[in-house]
Design a protein around this motif. Structure first.
Motif, PDB file in Angstrom:
ATOM      1  N   LEU A   1       0.857  -1.177   0.000  1.00 13.02           N
ATOM      2  CA  LEU A   1       0.000   0.000   0.000  1.00 13.02           C
ATOM      3  C   LEU A   1       0.896   1.231   0.000  1.00 13.02           C
ATOM      4  CD1 LEU A   1      -2.544  -1.285   2.652  1.00 13.02           C
ATOM      5  CD2 LEU A   1      -3.012  -0.969   0.216  1.00 13.02           C
ATOM      6  N   VAL A   2       0.869   1.982  -1.115  1.00 10.16           N
ATOM      7  CA  VAL A   2       1.796   3.104  -1.294  1.00 10.16           C
ATOM      8  C   VAL A   2       1.008   4.399  -1.402  1.00 10.16           C
ATOM      9  CG1 VAL A   2       3.634   4.072  -2.713  1.00 10.16           C
ATOM     10  CG2 VAL A   2       3.410   1.583  -2.493  1.00 10.16           C
ATOM     11  N   CYS A   3       1.360   5.371  -0.573  1.00  8.52           N
ATOM     12  CA  CYS A   3       0.690   6.670  -0.640  1.00  8.52           C
ATOM     13  C   CYS A   3       1.137   7.400  -1.908  1.00  8.52           C
ATOM     14  CB  CYS A   3       1.029   7.510   0.588  1.00  8.52           C
ATOM     15  SG  CYS A   3       0.263   9.142   0.555  1.00  8.52           S
ATOM     16  N   PRO A   4       0.206   7.864  -2.729  1.00 10.11           N
ATOM     17  CA  PRO A   4       0.593   8.538  -3.967  1.00 10.11           C
ATOM     18  C   PRO A   4       1.189   9.930  -3.749  1.00 10.11           C
ATOM     19  CG  PRO A   4      -1.794   8.592  -3.681  1.00 10.11           C
ATOM     20  CD  PRO A   4      -1.259   7.721  -2.592  1.00 10.11           C
ATOM     21  N   TYR A   5       1.080  10.450  -2.516  1.00 12.57           N
ATOM     22  CA  TYR A   5       1.564  11.815  -2.251  1.00 12.57           C
ATOM     23  C   TYR A   5       3.076  11.837  -2.050  1.00 12.57           C
ATOM     24  CZ  TYR A   5       0.778  16.628  -0.513  1.00 12.57           C
ATOM     25  OH  TYR A   5       0.743  17.988  -0.348  1.00 12.57           O
ATOM     26  N   HIS A   6       3.581  11.104  -1.053  1.00 10.59           N
ATOM     27  CA  HIS A   6       5.015  11.113  -0.760  1.00 10.59           C
ATOM     28  C   HIS A   6       5.614   9.713  -0.704  1.00 10.59           C
ATOM     29  CE1 HIS A   6       3.468  14.941   0.966  1.00 10.59           C
ATOM     30  NE2 HIS A   6       4.542  15.420   0.371  1.00 10.59           N
ATOM     31  N   GLN A   7       4.867   8.723  -1.194  1.00  5.51           N
ATOM     32  CA  GLN A   7       5.342   7.349  -1.363  1.00  5.51           C
ATOM     33  C   GLN A   7       5.651   6.629  -0.052  1.00  5.51           C
ATOM     34  OE1 GLN A   7       6.548   9.836  -3.787  1.00  5.51           O
ATOM     35  NE2 GLN A   7       4.608   9.064  -4.604  1.00  5.51           N
TER      36      GLN A   7
END
Length: 435
Positions: free
Chosen positions: A122-128
């Motif tokens: 699960l990777v945040c698209p904002y700051h990875q």
């Protein structure tokens, strides 16, 4: 609108803030509501009361989120929105299902933007920032400092349980028990082998009506003769032989079918868990085996170990947001999610055996025909109901104890549950004013 509600919870009320005042006014209305009558107008259209429904009901109850077959392998996920709370349901290692708030622990951005999919992490698209499927933070970049403790910033978990192919979530810190219902759900759905089903087709419709009107409409068939010709090609209006309207002919049919189901070792007995959960298998019209326009199977490949198509309908109720029909050849599951005081999302999914081939074993258009028509008819009924309730002429009206006992049960459950969760006492002057 109730004068009690209109006058009491003003923002400048000296007894407390506006939300607390609203809680007290709502509690007073619930304490003095007329039994077996519909609710006062604010329960169906007021934004403040809708906020209470979300905070004190939907954020504290076990909710039907989706089917486990929708996340068949590690990394499969789906997203569900409970008011302002976006929730991820994902299958992790060792076949375990997890649920998390869809909120990055860095600056709060949403992690999953799609409704469903498959991921390795699960990777945040904002700051990875990157999380394991069990919620552990794995990567936060190199700029957080050497003393940054990644173990303190895992995803916020949501309680999740799965039984009989259903996935339930609960946003409360200390969820209420539900295991007794789940044990029965597993038992009743065992013949369907729910690990071996798939979603054949899905629909999502938005009804411009309060969520309680959507549920109320489902809990009675008083309206069916005048509204649902397609559904009544297969469905018998009675829930069971305890229905006060049931006929001798119906009771004879039930006895015959129950003997058949017993011989097949398929569960059929009525099981109740208070007014909230209910399971029962009831016959369709004699000679009809499925909820299709012609009453014939909608899928040629039967579900699980079901021995023949003539299984009637296993009806499963789970308040506050689901009802379901399981037949021999396919199942139809329903999920209700409030979007606003007068807006509700109704999701319908048609399930078939996972090896059934589209275009060979089933035609999606034929499979969904009856309930597409019924859902649209119910949408129009609920929306007209909402428009009438919005009028200044509306006042609570009496339910029929013969035709609408299911609605009475729902409204009683809702009222008792919300009142218990409000956690306020009604001041003596307000008790007098509401009597």
């Amino acid at each position: 609108m109730s004068p009690l509600y209109r006058d009491y919870p003003a923002p400048d009320n000296p007894g407390g803030d506006a939300l607390e005042a609203t809680r007290i006014a709502v509690a007073a209305m619930l304490d003095h509501r007329e039994p077996a009558f519909s609710l006062p107008q604010p329960f169906y259209n007021d934004p403040r009361l809708f906020q209470l429904d979300m905070q004190d009901l939907f954020e504290k109850q076990w909710l039907f989120a989706g089917m486990s077959c929708e996340i068949p392998a590690k990394g499969n996920f789906f997203k569900v929105e409970i008011g302002d709370n976006s929730i991820i349901v994902v299958r992790g290692a060792e076949n375990r299902i997890h649920a998390f708030h869809n909120v990055c622990r860095h600056r709060g951005s949403r992690l999953c933007l799609k409704d469903k999919g498959k991921v390795a992490k699960l990777v945040c698209p904002y700051h990875q920032w990157t999380y394991e499927l069990d919620g552990r933070l794995l990567f936060a970049g190199s700029d957080m400092g050497t003393d940054f403790d990644m173990s303190a910033y895992g995803l916020k978990p949501v309680a999740v349980k799965s039984a009989g192919g259903f996935v339930f979530i609960n946003l409360a810190d200390d969820p209420e028990p539900i295991d007794d219902f789940l044990v029965s759900l597993e038992h009743y759905l065992a013949p369907y082998e729910m690990d071996n089903v798939k979603v054949a087709v899905e629909s999502n419709i938005v009804e411009r009506a309060n969520w309680k009107l959507v549920i109320e409409n489902n809990r009675e068939c008083y309206h069916c003769n005048g509204a649902h010709p397609e559904l009544l090609n297969s469905l018998i209006e009675f829930d069971d032989t305890d229905d006060p309207r049931s006929t001798g002919e119906y009771r004879d049919l039930v006895a015959r079918k129950q003997a058949d189901w017993t011989a097949c070792e398929v569960p059929w007995q009525l099981a109740r868990f208070g007014k909230r959960n209910r399971l029962t298998r009831t016959p369709l019209i004699d000679g009809i085996v499925s909820m299709t326009m012609d009453g014939k199977p909608g899928c040629n490949k039967l579900m699980g170990s079901i021995p023949n198509a003539d299984m009637g309908s296993l009806r499963i109720l789970h308040l506050p947001n689901s009802w379901n029909h399981f037949m021999g050849d396919h199942a139809v599951v329903f999920r209700v999610l409030p979007l606003g005081p007068q807006e509700t999302l109704v999701t319908t999914k048609w399930l078939v055996h996972k090896d059934a081939v589209e275009g060979v074993d089933y035609d999606p258009a034929r499979l969904r025909q009856v309930w597409d028509a019924t859902n649209d008819q119910d949408r129009r009924l609920a929306e007209e109901n909402q428009l009438g309730i919005n009028s200044k002429a509306y006042q609570p009206g009496p339910y029929s104890k013969t035709y609408e006992f299911g609605v009475i049960d729902f409204i009683d459950w809702y009222s008792e549950t919300l009142r218990a969760n409000l956690g306020v006492d009604v001041p003596a002057p307000l008790q007098v004013a509401s009597s």
